[in-house]
Scaffold this active site. Structure first.
Site, PDB file in Angstrom:
ATOM      1  N   GLN A  58      49.606  -9.881  71.581  1.00  0.00           N
ATOM      2  CA  GLN A  58      48.988  -8.196  71.286  1.00  0.00           C
ATOM      3  C   GLN A  58      47.310  -8.165  71.585  1.00  0.00           C
ATOM      4  O   GLN A  58      47.030  -6.795  73.083  1.00  0.00           O
ATOM      5  CB  GLN A  58      49.069  -7.936  69.502  1.00  0.00           C
ATOM      6  CG  GLN A  58      50.316  -7.992  69.434  1.00  0.00           C
ATOM      7  CD  GLN A  58      50.204  -6.692  68.056  1.00  0.00           C
ATOM      8  OE1 GLN A  58      49.021  -6.622  67.342  1.00  0.00           O
ATOM      9  NE2 GLN A  58      51.583  -6.022  68.329  1.00  0.00           N
TER      10      GLN A  58
ATOM     11  N   ARG B 195      42.024  -6.856  78.464  1.00  0.00           N
ATOM     12  CA  ARG B 195      42.579  -7.355  79.337  1.00  0.00           C
ATOM     13  C   ARG B 195      40.395  -7.753  80.137  1.00  0.00           C
ATOM     14  O   ARG B 195      40.453  -7.703  80.366  1.00  0.00           O
ATOM     15  CB  ARG B 195      42.421  -6.783  81.058  1.00  0.00           C
ATOM     16  CG  ARG B 195      44.459  -7.178  80.807  1.00  0.00           C
ATOM     17  CD  ARG B 195      45.303  -6.148  81.841  1.00  0.00           C
ATOM     18  NE  ARG B 195      44.793  -4.827  80.842  1.00  0.00           N
ATOM     19  CZ  ARG B 195      45.171  -3.054  81.979  1.00  0.00           C
ATOM     20  NH1 ARG B 195      46.182  -3.270  82.707  1.00  0.00           N
ATOM     21  NH2 ARG B 195      45.071  -1.830  81.229  1.00  0.00           N
TER      22      ARG B 195
ATOM     23  N   ARG C 254      55.977 -27.755  73.821  1.00  0.00           N
ATOM     24  CA  ARG C 254      55.769 -26.407  73.012  1.00  0.00           C
ATOM     25  C   ARG C 254      56.857 -25.149  72.869  1.00  0.00           C
ATOM     26  O   ARG C 254      56.578 -24.161  71.889  1.00  0.00           O
ATOM     27  CB  ARG C 254      54.532 -26.149  73.987  1.00  0.00           C
ATOM     28  CG  ARG C 254      54.432 -25.716  74.924  1.00  0.00           C
ATOM     29  CD  ARG C 254      53.166 -25.153  76.113  1.00  0.00           C
ATOM     30  NE  ARG C 254      53.321 -25.137  77.459  1.00  0.00           N
ATOM     31  CZ  ARG C 254      52.843 -24.409  78.202  1.00  0.00           C
ATOM     32  NH1 ARG C 254      51.361 -23.708  77.647  1.00  0.00           N
ATOM     33  NH2 ARG C 254      52.570 -24.188  79.432  1.00  0.00           N
TER      34      ARG C 254
ATOM     35  N   ARG D 175      42.847  -1.198  67.138  1.00  0.00           N
ATOM     36  CA  ARG D 175      43.818  -2.169  65.901  1.00  0.00           C
ATOM     37  C   ARG D 175      42.479  -2.684  64.580  1.00  0.00           C
ATOM     38  O   ARG D 175      43.074  -3.155  64.431  1.00  0.00           O
ATOM     39  CB  ARG D 175      43.277  -4.014  67.149  1.00  0.00           C
ATOM     40  CG  ARG D 175      43.369  -3.893  68.578  1.00  0.00           C
ATOM     41  CD  ARG D 175      45.266  -3.523  68.490  1.00  0.00           C
ATOM     42  NE  ARG D 175      45.772  -3.917  69.271  1.00  0.00           N
ATOM     43  CZ  ARG D 175      47.364  -3.962  69.795  1.00  0.00           C
ATOM     44  NH1 ARG D 175      47.267  -3.388  68.785  1.00  0.00           N
ATOM     45  NH2 ARG D 175      47.497  -4.079  71.620  1.00  0.00           N
TER      46      ARG D 175
ATOM     47  N   THR E 172      28.623   3.095  79.286  1.00  0.00           N
ATOM     48  CA  THR E 172      27.857   1.483  80.587  1.00  0.00           C
ATOM     49  C   THR E 172      26.759   1.482  79.447  1.00  0.00           C
ATOM     50  O   THR E 172      26.435  -0.369  79.562  1.00  0.00           O
ATOM     51  CB  THR E 172      27.097   2.158  81.733  1.00  0.00           C
ATOM     52  OG1 THR E 172      26.146   3.097  81.546  1.00  0.00           O
ATOM     53  CG2 THR E 172      28.747   2.090  82.721  1.00  0.00           C
TER      54      THR E 172
END
Lengths: 302, 302, 302, 302
Positions: A109, A114, A196, A223, A89
């Site tokens: 990706q 989220r 599109r 990543r 936190t």
């Protein structure tokens, strides 16, 4: 990457007007603000805003009124302690806002993470630019033969040339038709939200992406990892360089405990103990599957 | 509320040292930074940091490079449009970090809002102060007779006096025993993580709370509402006053579309149409339950 | 723990009425459904509902139409692979709903895990029962002398007796006054939302708590850990026993890779390599702080 | 939509094997389980699993032990009360897991709803099928002339034919090249994670999507709305039909208070009051902008 003169002028103007604030300021990050760091052939990452610095992490951990009188060395030690013990936190108390230009297949990706705020350029409302990611020859890799989800060697010259030609011509034709479909010259003009759909996944999009430092570290660990797809990894690496200047203590702890660290399973830990006690452990005696043992061995050899 | 001289000195020092930044600055919010706004008898709210301003909302909505050349009036119109049409992501691009001191029973309501970052003062690790919320006489209300989840009139003098006496003496005794239990004078001393269980829910705790503007508006809509418990509403109102100075266009749109607005059900909308067409609609002919009709009527009368 | 005869009758009734479903069924979990597992002196955990089983994890990972024809052994291997490589989303495809009765100070720790759905018994609306957590003598521990956030030895007899007496009498008196304050016999009666502030943190509350398996594992890793406070750890352990019967492959992978595993920092990994190469590494030559080295050594010795 | 015989056989097999469970069962939803509801030309939605029913909502709201003895009519009233007063947590106690096949440009809109669990078919790992969304003639709409983010009339015959021809031929050619690029016949074969970038946004992908009922209602309110893009709205409508059978009381309350309801701003509420008092209110005297007034008027006329 190409910024238009107008875009560059806007960036220059923003960097030319320092203002006074009472908030925590990270000098390392101020040097990055608004500048566009090129990534891939037309992409970029640029810092639009940030909140907090290393001291903000420890201040939140202590729920204190001010910066306190603690020496800086204590801040570093406390940050390392928090990282080591998964106290996440306090790291959430720093926030970063980026403007990113990236190919759509990379965006797909990226968005799986989220716990971030996103504002993407709307292709329902606006017209996308004619900009496509075309890999450099050394990034034009064959499918891995050992790993379904990976790459092998770069393609040979002739095959590479053929692939590049297709990528370019298909994208070009798709964009030509996109333009012709939405044109209202002598026709009704197809709705943008429909047109599109003809555009390939290597077209560039843009978004504002805002995330707290804890969740950013989680993104970067996955990543900036060697197993991540090259095209997202270069974005992660560009962000790592910024974060290092923004919150140097936190970034250093992240490098030590997450990026450069390793996770041992209970079986792996048991094997390490046996090996330290002098036993020769093999895959057969390890209790691990072949895949697991390969990863375990490469970790200790790497 | 009481800040110690050391705490006040830390706040004063932070406010005395403006620094230069290239980031978006909200002058309205700079005036609030670090100051502790008193709430209830010992609580406070103070802004520790913020990210963004009204222009940051529209900049994200447009995914633009700089502030653009749009007139300020356009910003306000766009912000109202975004709020009206539930485009929440641009509002997520602003972030607020608060330091709050609040009674535990208020903290327990507050924490239900999960989309925020929290660092609370740890009673496992540290010793809580002897500070308890004791309501003012006019906040010492009877249970509502019409609403299981609400308050009625203030208690009468004698009953109020008895309640206040119990609240004070029980809290005092509990804290005395808390101190004696953790004391290591002539005894082992109970672990803090256990001793805290003796403390009542009106003891004060503190936390750092960080949230984006969209989720903050959601919190404020529920907690600055007349049906919210008074003890959390006063915190929400103190925060409203800060947000109004921070992002005036966004706050004004929030007031119009959320705080001061109303939600009509399909049945309610149908009734309004019938009433506008001259029909006299009653609860019986409305299709609503009695409770719903009461709320509907009071909305149109209020 | 005490269930009233009515509560027990409701549970018995629910267990007596199997129904048909086409959904995935976990026989291991069906055996647990609705039963209340006692935790602490008055608390419990009981499963109210669940979604998915081990096969649901691999089915989602493969985005397949049915259970497929894969052998069960493949399922276990895939689950271990997913866990080892931090592919968390397939585990999110299982969901658990629990009914928990727990002391308020435990609830306050628990609620920090934000990625869950919670419905707590409302003390604004309802009256809390007279039930308080009073530790067993061997759980009545002194403050740790080596760790600010931990426990040492159990308190000696006389000190323990004094503490227990205070915990009981303070809680009893607080509850008596709570009852008298809300009583409407011959007085107005204080609002419940206010009266609750007099109650100590060892009073029991209840909630429904719903969480996906990935986030549940995260909760269990932190709360079933030896460093977690005893009073929350016993709840985590009770849940572990249920999860083991619900999704045995996933739980076994969790035990191996998370619960029983270890995280090496880059420095720690480097030290292990040097030790395996025959070097004698000490804290001084390790590059670690004393605290870090102590943890590192105990991991290899433990 | 085309399911292969193997896929249909798997679905049939799953539907042929009812099992016993003690959990809450929704007969309405059991009838839907596993069946693929066709959406667009090759897409579908099918329920893979669900948790809870109407009674589970009220049971959580009451934090009760069983179903209680309350009459069903009370359940409906309580559910309407919870919906009307924005008590969202009881609705979070129901969970739905869907398997969806959808065009990539629809998936990109859908994924913006972050409070859900997602497992998407991996084009890094697997090969995508040759299936593209090609709109029906009446869905081939022109850009709206009044709304930048909307559609107008269907395209005329010749223009429509030209658009359809481009959509089909560009997709076909892109897929041919995709196949040739990844082929390992006589060449190395491009990595799948790269080759996918050549595919247009109307190619179909698939995912497992799991969400709680509260967040599902939020998704449906935005995506089943008349302003949502047609291609996502048809998915939302297919899901609405399932939810209606799953939790009929909750869905009915959702229809009344959210889908069919309306939000009045403070200005709008004031105007309604003035109109009910007999005043003729115009845009000029309303205090609203032209856009706002247009929306307000159409709400009262609609």
């Amino acid at each position: 990457m190409t910024l238009t003169p107008e875009q560059q002028a806007e960036i220059d103007e923003l960097r030319s007007q320092p203002r006074q604030t009472l908030r925590a300021v990270s000098e390392g990050m101020e040097a990055h603000l608004y500048k566009a760091v090129p990534v891939l052939d037309h992409g970029f990452v640029r810092v639009v805003d940030y909140m907090g610095d290393d001291a903000a992490i420890t201040q939140a951990a202590r729920v204190s009124y001010g910066r306190g009188t603690k020496a800086v060395s204590n801040d570093e030690g406390l940050i390392r302690y928090l990282m080591r013990h998964w106290h996440s936190t306090p790291f959430e108390m720093c926030e970063l806002k980026l403007h990113v230009k990236l190919p759509v297949f990379v965006a797909r990706q990226w968005i799986r993470h989220r716990t971030a705020n996103v504002n993407e350029y709307s292709a329902r409302y606006s017209i996308l630019d004619r900009e496509f990611y075309i890999p450099e020859p050394d990034a034009l890799a064959a499918q891995s033969v050992v790993n379904n989800q990976g790459r092998g060697e770069a393609l040979s010259g002739e095959e590479a040339a053929r692939v590049l030609e297709w990528l370019k011509s298909d994208a070009g034709r798709a964009y030509d038709h996109y333009q012709e479909m939405i044109s209202t010259e002598g026709q009704q003009g197809l709705a943008r939200e429909l047109a599109r759909m003809n555009l390939p996944a290597n077209i560039y999009t843009q978004w504002y992406w805002k995330v707290d430092l804890h969740n950013l570290f989680h993104f970067l660990r996955l990543r900036a990892d060697a197993h991540a797809q090259y095209e997202i990894r270069v974005y992660a690496e560009a962000i790592c360089a910024m974060v290092k200047d923004w919150v140097p203590f936190a970034y250093s702890a992240f490098e030590d405990y997450r990026l450069g660290g390793a996770v041992l399973s209970a079986r792996g830990l048991e094997c390490v103990k046996r090996m330290l006690a002098g036993e020769e452990v093999t895959q057969e005696t390890s209790g691990m599957s072949k895949g697991e043992w390969r990863e375990f061995s490469s970790m200790l050899d790497g």
